[in-house]
Design a protein around this motif. Structure first.
Motif, PDB file in Angstrom:
ATOM      1  N   ALA A 109       0.842  -1.206   0.000  1.00 47.54           N
ATOM      2  CA  ALA A 109       0.000   0.000   0.000  1.00 47.54           C
ATOM      3  C   ALA A 109       0.878   1.257   0.000  1.00 47.54           C
ATOM      4  CB  ALA A 109      -0.944  -0.024   1.198  1.00 47.54           C
TER       5      ALA A 109
ATOM      6  N   THR B 221       1.740   4.569  -2.951  1.00 51.80           N
ATOM      7  CA  THR B 221       1.866   6.022  -2.735  1.00 51.80           C
ATOM      8  C   THR B 221       3.242   6.520  -3.193  1.00 51.80           C
ATOM      9  OG1 THR B 221       2.565   5.723  -0.438  1.00 51.80           O
ATOM     10  CG2 THR B 221       0.215   6.053  -0.823  1.00 51.80           C
TER      11      THR B 221
ATOM     12  N   ASN C 296      -1.385   7.561  13.091  1.00 48.42           N
ATOM     13  CA  ASN C 296      -2.484   6.840  12.456  1.00 48.42           C
ATOM     14  C   ASN C 296      -3.060   5.821  13.435  1.00 48.42           C
ATOM     15  OD1 ASN C 296      -4.322   5.538  10.873  1.00 48.42           O
ATOM     16  ND2 ASN C 296      -2.822   4.621   9.464  1.00 48.42           N
TER      17      ASN C 296
ATOM     18  N   HIS D 156      -5.154   3.659  13.148  1.00 49.41           N
ATOM     19  CA  HIS D 156      -5.379   2.330  12.576  1.00 49.41           C
ATOM     20  C   HIS D 156      -4.125   1.458  12.649  1.00 49.41           C
ATOM     21  CE1 HIS D 156      -9.297   3.454  11.058  1.00 49.41           C
ATOM     22  NE2 HIS D 156      -8.781   4.496  10.441  1.00 49.41           N
TER      23      HIS D 156
ATOM     24  N   SER E 267      -4.559   8.887   6.025  1.00 51.07           N
ATOM     25  CA  SER E 267      -4.214   7.481   5.834  1.00 51.07           C
ATOM     26  C   SER E 267      -5.007   6.971   4.639  1.00 51.07           C
ATOM     27  CB  SER E 267      -4.527   6.670   7.096  1.00 51.07           C
ATOM     28  OG  SER E 267      -5.911   6.733   7.366  1.00 51.07           O
ATOM     29  N   GLN E 268      -4.822   5.719   4.323  1.00 52.69           N
ATOM     30  CA  GLN E 268      -5.448   5.037   3.176  1.00 52.69           C
ATOM     31  C   GLN E 268      -4.783   5.487   1.873  1.00 52.69           C
ATOM     32  OE1 GLN E 268      -7.376   2.484   3.200  1.00 52.69           O
ATOM     33  NE2 GLN E 268      -7.974   2.489   5.357  1.00 52.69           N
ATOM     34  N   SER E 269      -4.138   4.519   1.220  1.00 50.41           N
ATOM     35  CA  SER E 269      -3.367   4.854   0.016  1.00 50.41           C
ATOM     36  C   SER E 269      -4.224   5.539  -1.053  1.00 50.41           C
ATOM     37  CB  SER E 269      -2.702   3.603  -0.557  1.00 50.41           C
ATOM     38  OG  SER E 269      -3.660   2.621  -0.862  1.00 50.41           O
TER      39      SER E 269
ATOM     40  N   ALA F 137      -6.869   7.446  -0.663  1.00 50.13           N
ATOM     41  CA  ALA F 137      -7.131   8.836  -0.264  1.00 50.13           C
ATOM     42  C   ALA F 137      -5.881   9.691  -0.475  1.00 50.13           C
ATOM     43  CB  ALA F 137      -7.575   8.883   1.193  1.00 50.13           C
TER      44      ALA F 137
ATOM     45  N   ALA G 168      -7.316  -2.919  -4.071  1.00 46.07           N
ATOM     46  CA  ALA G 168      -7.298  -2.292  -2.742  1.00 46.07           C
ATOM     47  C   ALA G 168      -8.338  -2.875  -1.795  1.00 46.07           C
ATOM     48  CB  ALA G 168      -7.517  -0.788  -2.884  1.00 46.07           C
ATOM     49  N   CYS G 169      -9.484  -3.317  -2.333  1.00 44.35           N
ATOM     50  CA  CYS G 169     -10.568  -3.781  -1.448  1.00 44.35           C
ATOM     51  C   CYS G 169     -10.749  -5.291  -1.461  1.00 44.35           C
ATOM     52  CB  CYS G 169     -11.899  -3.162  -1.866  1.00 44.35           C
ATOM     53  SG  CYS G 169     -11.923  -1.391  -1.777  1.00 44.35           S
TER      54      CYS G 169
ATOM     55  N   PRO H 157      -6.709  -6.515   1.345  1.00 44.33           N
ATOM     56  CA  PRO H 157      -7.103  -6.614   2.758  1.00 44.33           C
ATOM     57  C   PRO H 157      -7.132  -8.045   3.284  1.00 44.33           C
ATOM     58  CG  PRO H 157      -8.585  -5.161   1.571  1.00 44.33           C
ATOM     59  CD  PRO H 157      -7.745  -5.852   0.538  1.00 44.33           C
TER      60      PRO H 157
ATOM     61  N   ASN I  99      -3.235  -8.920   4.097  1.00 44.26           N
ATOM     62  CA  ASN I  99      -2.420  -8.004   4.877  1.00 44.26           C
ATOM     63  C   ASN I  99      -1.732  -8.751   6.020  1.00 44.26           C
ATOM     64  OD1 ASN I  99      -1.358  -5.701   5.899  1.00 44.26           O
ATOM     65  ND2 ASN I  99      -3.269  -4.904   6.732  1.00 44.26           N
TER      66      ASN I  99
END
Ligand code: GSH
Length: 214
Positions: free
Chosen positions: A11, A15, A49, A51, A65-67, A69, A102-103, A107, A110
């Motif tokens: 992830a 970025t 973060n 999370h 956070s969140q790649s 975003a 990503a979804c 996940p 991970n």
């Protein structure tokens, strides 16, 4: 801009690619995800973060956070080169490819998910790896079919220019050999990733090019 990153994080790799494509410098802050360091669980990082995941950036004291975003923030604040096509329909198609990674793939594979399968659930390494490979194969099979329809010439996932879908597929494909995922059935994805990985913005973002890799 600070980027909380780790060389093996796919992830964060997304970025790093996005920063490089936009020609933007970032200040990498390494968060060592591997035990025993496990810096993502330490209070010093959780205040950045809550999370406990990388990547994260800090903009004017505010964490994002969140790649996806982060990458969309970079795209909106630095529009060239654009990461999405112009038409709403094409934008939705590109987003659906990126989100498949990503979804639907990432996940499930991970680190914290794999660790939870190991303990407390008690699965052995072979079972954990089988889990990993299963979800990668499901996701790649769909993406291979889509890319066959949408890639113009085997260089990009969608059309003949770079999009968000390229930024998301490369790190996921990069991880595949490490977990012994068979990528033979995905010739279109392999060709696209071979092309993209040869591009400087992608090469400089690769795990082995990060300072903490050595
Ligand atoms: N959906 C998040 C996923 C972030 C994520 O899962 N990061 C992983 C590394 S790729 C992580 O920090 N894992 C730490 C852990 O599992 O303990 C994103 O796209 O940024």
């Amino acid at each position: 801009m600070k980027l909380y990153t780790y060389f093996r994080s796919s992830a964060a790799y997304r970025t790093r690619i996005a920063f490089n494509l936009k020609g933007l410098a970032f200040e990498p802050v390494t968060v060592d995800l591997r035990a025993p360091a496990s810096e993502q669980h330490k209070p010093s990082f959780r205040t950045i973060n809550p999370h406990g995941l990388v990547p994260a950036i800090v903009v004017d004291g505010i964490t994002i956070s969140q790649s996806l975003a982060i990458i969309e923030y970079l795209d909106e604040t630095h529009p060239e080169p654009p990461f999405l096509p112009r038409s709403p329909l094409d934008r939705a198609r590109v987003r659906s490819m990126a989100l498949a990674v990503a979804c639907d793939i990432h996940p499930l594979n991970n680190l914290r998910v794999l660790n939870y399968l190991r303990s407390p659930l008690g699965h052995d390494e072979e079972t954990v790896n089988t889990w990993y490979r299963h979800w990668v194969a499901q996701g790649f099979a769909g993406l291979e079919k889509l890319a066959q329809q949408t890639s113009a010439d085997g260089r990009f996932m969608f059309g003949a220019t770079l999009t968000l879908a390229d930024i998301f597929i490369v790190p996921q494909m990069y991880n595949a050999p490490r977990l012994k995922c068979d990528v033979e059935p995905y010739p279109t994805l392999r060709k696209i990733c071979a092309h993209l990985e040869s591009q400087p913005a992608f090469a400089r973002a690769a795990p082995e090019a990060q300072p903490e890799a050595s």
